[in-house]
Design an enzyme around this catalytic site. Structure first.
Site, PDB file in Angstrom:
ATOM      1  N   GLU A 167       2.269  -3.868   5.836  1.00 58.52           N
ATOM      2  CA  GLU A 167       2.288  -2.605   6.631  1.00 58.52           C
ATOM      3  C   GLU A 167       2.259  -2.888   7.969  1.00 58.52           C
ATOM      4  O   GLU A 167       2.400  -1.968   8.949  1.00 58.52           O
ATOM      5  CB  GLU A 167       1.158  -1.914   5.981  1.00 58.52           C
ATOM      6  CG  GLU A 167       1.455  -1.187   4.513  1.00 58.52           C
ATOM      7  CD  GLU A 167       0.224  -0.495   3.956  1.00 58.52           C
ATOM      8  OE1 GLU A 167       0.338   0.883   3.896  1.00 58.52           O
ATOM      9  OE2 GLU A 167      -0.727  -1.223   3.701  1.00 58.52           O
TER      10      GLU A 167
ATOM     11  N   GLU B 176       0.346  -2.432  -4.228  1.00 50.36           N
ATOM     12  CA  GLU B 176      -0.791  -1.822  -4.324  1.00 50.36           C
ATOM     13  C   GLU B 176      -0.832  -1.133  -5.762  1.00 50.36           C
ATOM     14  O   GLU B 176      -1.982  -0.899  -6.538  1.00 50.36           O
ATOM     15  CB  GLU B 176      -0.973  -0.777  -3.308  1.00 50.36           C
ATOM     16  CG  GLU B 176      -1.240  -1.479  -1.927  1.00 50.36           C
ATOM     17  CD  GLU B 176      -0.299  -2.043  -1.141  1.00 50.36           C
ATOM     18  OE1 GLU B 176      -0.494  -2.209  -0.049  1.00 50.36           O
ATOM     19  OE2 GLU B 176       0.795  -2.097  -1.652  1.00 50.36           O
TER      20      GLU B 176
END
Length: 263
Positions: free
Chosen positions: A117, A137
């Protein structure tokens, strides 16, 4: 000019117009809360220094760029603290995306979860052949919270982005360049050198032009084509008033290197 500024887990160095931010939290450069705060402090310092024309972000060591967020903080999260956690990361990464200069990410190994990210918030990503990139995730019962669901989908398309997030599987550097996730793949150990070479090419050009290109491209992604072209016209016209435009044209006609002043 070469200057180094060191924190506990982050350092940055200045070499002319090129800044390098190094994340140093061995062995995997995990994004702890303290490390994120240090990144934020350093970014704020760099943003306050108009001399910066390109920022390179890299991870120290040979194993990882950043292998994710600090999972040790997850067991105690509730709705309120979880919201605070991701909003802090988003705010920091947004500063990189909106910085008035290009940000290059040198990916020397694992770029997973929050690490990917962070890379997605940069303008250009250069990965080594051994790099692995992924958003795992969903295997932890959560989802990418530092802007990953949005930036990855915009970059490589929703189908490929969903595949990566649904499976949580990391992809290779070769797959990443085929996806359009990275812009260049280089031999192992050469991501930083390749980033510096690219940065040197960029700083030869007018910094106001570079800043405006970044702004109009980023803003144009969220509007219609017609609105984007209106932005393009507006930014072009504003550059016609600058000393850098006059210097660039004059240097071209005189067959010499331009001396841009960011004015």
């Amino acid at each position: 000019m070469l200057k180094e500024v060191k924190r506990n887990f982050v350092m940055y160095e200045i070499n002319g117009f090129i800044y390098t931010l190094t994340i140093d939290n061995p062995p995997l450069n995990v994004l702890t809360d303290e490390l994120l705060s240090e990144i934020d402090d350093v970014i704020n310092e760099i943003l306050a220094q108009p001399i910066c024309r390109v920022l390179i972000i890299r991870g120290n060591g040979e194993k990882a760029f950043v292998a994710g967020a600090d999972i040790n903080q997850f067991p105690t999260l509730n709705e309120e603290s979880g919201k605070h956690l991701v909003e802090k990361g988003k705010e920091i990464f947004d500063k990189l995306e909106n910085a008035p200069f290009p940000v290059i990410c040198a990916i020397n190994g694992f770029a997973l979860g929050g690490g990917l990210e962070l890379a997605l918030a940069c303008d250009i990503r250069i990965a080594e052949q051994k790099a692995k990139l992924g958003l795992p995730e969903t295997g932890l019962g959560i989802l990418p919270g530092y802007g990953g669901t949005q930036r990855l989908s915009r970059l490589i398309g929703p189908g490929k982005a969903k595949k990566m997030m649904f499976t949580g599987a990391a992809i290779s550097a070769e797959e990443a360049i085929n996806y359009g996730l990275v812009e260049e793949v280089v031999p192992n150990g050469e991501s930083y050198e390749a980033s510096v070479r690219l940065a040197k090419q960029i700083v030869n050009n007018a910094p106001l032009s570079i800043s405006n290109v970044k702004a109009v491209v980023n803003r144009g992604l969220d509007v219609s084509l017609a609105e984007g072209q209106e932005l393009e016209t507006k930014y072009f016209a504003s550059l016609c008033l600058t000393q850098d435009m006059k210097e660039g044209v004059k240097a071209f006609m005189e067959k010499r290197k331009a001396d841009f002043s960011r004015r």
